[in-house]
Motif scaffolding. Structure first.
Motif, PDB file in Angstrom:
ATOM      1  N   MET A  82      26.961  26.130 -12.116  1.00 31.81           N
ATOM      2  CA  MET A  82      27.515  27.447 -11.803  1.00 31.81           C
ATOM      3  C   MET A  82      26.687  28.550 -12.488  1.00 31.81           C
ATOM      4  SD  MET A  82      31.407  28.799 -12.261  1.00 31.81           S
ATOM      5  CE  MET A  82      32.102  27.978 -10.838  1.00 31.81           C
ATOM      6  N   HIS A  83      26.274  28.306 -13.729  1.00 30.42           N
ATOM      7  CA  HIS A  83      25.437  29.266 -14.458  1.00 30.42           C
ATOM      8  C   HIS A  83      24.114  29.478 -13.717  1.00 30.42           C
ATOM      9  CE1 HIS A  83      23.725  31.140 -18.168  1.00 30.42           C
ATOM     10  NE2 HIS A  83      22.614  30.700 -17.610  1.00 30.42           N
ATOM     11  N   GLU A  84      23.470  28.387 -13.310  1.00 24.76           N
ATOM     12  CA  GLU A  84      22.200  28.486 -12.594  1.00 24.76           C
ATOM     13  C   GLU A  84      22.367  29.186 -11.254  1.00 24.76           C
ATOM     14  OE1 GLU A  84      19.165  27.879 -13.718  1.00 24.76           O
ATOM     15  OE2 GLU A  84      20.071  27.384 -15.635  1.00 24.76           O
ATOM     16  N   MET A  85      23.487  28.955 -10.608  1.00 21.67           N
ATOM     17  CA  MET A  85      23.770  29.640  -9.337  1.00 21.67           C
ATOM     18  C   MET A  85      23.919  31.144  -9.585  1.00 21.67           C
ATOM     19  SD  MET A  85      26.591  28.409  -6.641  1.00 21.67           S
ATOM     20  CE  MET A  85      27.340  29.534  -5.518  1.00 21.67           C
ATOM     21  N   GLY A  86      24.521  31.519 -10.700  1.00 21.46           N
ATOM     22  CA  GLY A  86      24.617  32.932 -11.067  1.00 21.46           C
ATOM     23  C   GLY A  86      23.248  33.547 -11.288  1.00 21.46           C
ATOM     24  N   THR A  87      22.363  32.795 -11.925  1.00 21.53           N
ATOM     25  CA  THR A  87      20.995  33.277 -12.145  1.00 21.53           C
ATOM     26  C   THR A  87      20.288  33.503 -10.816  1.00 21.53           C
ATOM     27  OG1 THR A  87      20.890  32.098 -14.256  1.00 21.53           O
ATOM     28  CG2 THR A  87      18.790  32.718 -13.247  1.00 21.53           C
ATOM     29  N   LEU A  88      20.461  32.567  -9.897  1.00 24.13           N
ATOM     30  CA  LEU A  88      19.867  32.717  -8.567  1.00 24.13           C
ATOM     31  C   LEU A  88      20.420  33.941  -7.847  1.00 24.13           C
ATOM     32  CD1 LEU A  88      18.174  31.716  -6.150  1.00 24.13           C
ATOM     33  CD2 LEU A  88      20.147  30.308  -5.501  1.00 24.13           C
ATOM     34  N   LEU A  89      21.731  34.117  -7.868  1.00 28.07           N
ATOM     35  CA  LEU A  89      22.341  35.274  -7.207  1.00 28.07           C
ATOM     36  C   LEU A  89      21.808  36.579  -7.796  1.00 28.07           C
ATOM     37  CD1 LEU A  89      25.979  33.957  -6.836  1.00 28.07           C
ATOM     38  CD2 LEU A  89      24.439  34.572  -4.951  1.00 28.07           C
ATOM     39  N   MET A 126      13.876  23.617  -7.906  1.00 31.98           N
ATOM     40  CA  MET A 126      12.595  23.623  -7.246  1.00 31.98           C
ATOM     41  C   MET A 126      12.547  24.691  -6.157  1.00 31.98           C
ATOM     42  SD  MET A 126       9.965  21.066  -6.668  1.00 31.98           S
ATOM     43  CE  MET A 126       8.669  21.059  -5.507  1.00 31.98           C
ATOM     44  N   LEU A 127      13.534  24.707  -5.274  1.00 33.11           N
ATOM     45  CA  LEU A 127      13.576  25.716  -4.212  1.00 33.11           C
ATOM     46  C   LEU A 127      13.670  27.110  -4.798  1.00 33.11           C
ATOM     47  CD1 LEU A 127      16.053  23.893  -1.821  1.00 33.11           C
ATOM     48  CD2 LEU A 127      13.586  24.171  -1.492  1.00 33.11           C
ATOM     49  N   HIS A 128      14.431  27.219  -5.879  1.00 39.46           N
ATOM     50  CA  HIS A 128      14.607  28.482  -6.573  1.00 39.46           C
ATOM     51  C   HIS A 128      13.240  29.004  -7.040  1.00 39.46           C
ATOM     52  CE1 HIS A 128      17.035  30.554 -10.022  1.00 39.46           C
ATOM     53  NE2 HIS A 128      16.163  31.363  -9.486  1.00 39.46           N
ATOM     54  N   GLY A 129      12.454  28.136  -7.666  1.00 36.53           N
ATOM     55  CA  GLY A 129      11.135  28.511  -8.159  1.00 36.53           C
ATOM     56  C   GLY A 129      10.160  28.867  -7.057  1.00 36.53           C
ATOM     57  N   LEU A 130      10.386  28.344  -5.862  1.00 37.10           N
ATOM     58  CA  LEU A 130       9.519  28.638  -4.722  1.00 37.10           C
ATOM     59  C   LEU A 130       9.971  29.879  -3.959  1.00 37.10           C
ATOM     60  CD1 LEU A 130       9.102  25.009  -3.317  1.00 37.10           C
ATOM     61  CD2 LEU A 130       7.420  26.338  -4.618  1.00 37.10           C
ATOM     62  N   GLU A 131      11.003  30.540  -4.475  1.00 40.19           N
ATOM     63  CA  GLU A 131      11.574  31.739  -3.874  1.00 40.19           C
ATOM     64  C   GLU A 131      12.171  31.472  -2.501  1.00 40.19           C
ATOM     65  OE1 GLU A 131       9.005  35.144  -4.214  1.00 40.19           O
ATOM     66  OE2 GLU A 131       8.750  34.835  -6.359  1.00 40.19           O
ATOM     67  N   TYR A 186      15.266  31.307  -1.665  1.00 44.98           N
ATOM     68  CA  TYR A 186      16.555  31.614  -2.266  1.00 44.98           C
ATOM     69  C   TYR A 186      17.755  31.173  -1.428  1.00 44.98           C
ATOM     70  CZ  TYR A 186      13.819  34.465  -5.498  1.00 44.98           C
ATOM     71  OH  TYR A 186      12.912  34.891  -6.424  1.00 44.98           O
ATOM     72  N   GLU A 187      17.731  31.440  -0.142  1.00 40.54           N
ATOM     73  CA  GLU A 187      18.883  31.078   0.689  1.00 40.54           C
ATOM     74  C   GLU A 187      19.080  29.568   0.724  1.00 40.54           C
ATOM     75  OE1 GLU A 187      21.251  32.948   1.878  1.00 40.54           O
ATOM     76  OE2 GLU A 187      20.289  34.795   1.236  1.00 40.54           O
ATOM     77  N   GLU A 188      17.990  28.845   0.852  1.00 32.26           N
ATOM     78  CA  GLU A 188      18.060  27.386   0.857  1.00 32.26           C
ATOM     79  C   GLU A 188      18.524  26.863  -0.504  1.00 32.26           C
ATOM     80  OE1 GLU A 188      15.166  23.657   2.127  1.00 32.26           O
ATOM     81  OE2 GLU A 188      14.454  25.712   2.396  1.00 32.26           O
ATOM     82  N   ALA A 189      18.027  27.466  -1.561  1.00 28.46           N
ATOM     83  CA  ALA A 189      18.444  27.078  -2.910  1.00 28.46           C
ATOM     84  C   ALA A 189      19.933  27.347  -3.114  1.00 28.46           C
ATOM     85  CB  ALA A 189      17.629  27.833  -3.954  1.00 28.46           C
ATOM     86  N   LEU A 190      20.410  28.485  -2.613  1.00 26.08           N
ATOM     87  CA  LEU A 190      21.823  28.819  -2.750  1.00 26.08           C
ATOM     88  C   LEU A 190      22.698  27.804  -2.023  1.00 26.08           C
ATOM     89  CD1 LEU A 190      23.939  30.738  -3.855  1.00 26.08           C
ATOM     90  CD2 LEU A 190      23.618  32.151  -1.800  1.00 26.08           C
ATOM     91  N   GLU A 191      22.292  27.400  -0.823  1.00 32.89           N
ATOM     92  CA  GLU A 191      23.046  26.381  -0.081  1.00 32.89           C
ATOM     93  C   GLU A 191      23.105  25.072  -0.876  1.00 32.89           C
ATOM     94  OE1 GLU A 191      21.582  25.827   3.900  1.00 32.89           O
ATOM     95  OE2 GLU A 191      21.611  27.992   4.289  1.00 32.89           O
ATOM     96  N   THR A 192      21.983  24.715  -1.476  1.00 34.86           N
ATOM     97  CA  THR A 192      21.941  23.481  -2.268  1.00 34.86           C
ATOM     98  C   THR A 192      22.855  23.589  -3.477  1.00 34.86           C
ATOM     99  OG1 THR A 192      19.682  23.050  -1.537  1.00 34.86           O
ATOM    100  CG2 THR A 192      20.427  21.901  -3.522  1.00 34.86           C
ATOM    101  N   TYR A 193      22.807  24.717  -4.192  1.00 37.34           N
ATOM    102  CA  TYR A 193      23.704  24.916  -5.342  1.00 37.34           C
ATOM    103  C   TYR A 193      25.159  24.820  -4.910  1.00 37.34           C
ATOM    104  CZ  TYR A 193      20.280  26.410  -8.888  1.00 37.34           C
ATOM    105  OH  TYR A 193      19.264  26.468  -9.810  1.00 37.34           O
TER     106      TYR A 193
END
Length: 90
Positions: free
Chosen positions: A37-44, A1-6, A8-15
């Motif tokens: 881990m795959h989704e975290m790679g996509t975010l990065l 959800m955070l990832h989709g809202l851009e 990113y930093e908050e989403a990365l902390e959650t991952y």
């Protein structure tokens, strides 16, 4: 959800938190751990941190190859993402 809202930093902390919990509870060969881990790679990669993303994709790909085999859809998906991001890093 955070990832989709851009967010990113908050989403990365959650991952990172979820990944640590899944590592502790499920282990590094677990499919849910590897998917996180795959989704975290996509975010990065979206954050333009391609080297870090590629490192994660390589780790996930190797683990999936070892535990699931080459014909498994998840292994192929990670290999595909790794190839796409590697071409972007050039």
């Amino acid at each position: 959800m955070l990832h989709g809202l851009e967010r990113y930093e908050e989403a990365l902390e959650t991952y990172e938190e979820v990944l640590a919990d899944r590592r502790r509870v499920l282990g590094e060969d677990d499919s849910d751990f590897l998917e996180t881990m795959h989704e975290m790679g996509t975010l990065l990669a979206e954050m333009e941190r391609l080297e870090e993303a590629l490192t994660l994709f390589r780790t996930v790909y190797d683990k999936r190859l070892e535990t699931l085999g080459l014909q498994e859809e998840d292994t192929l998906e990670t290999g595909h993402e790794m190839g796409k991001k590697a071409s972007e890093a050039v």
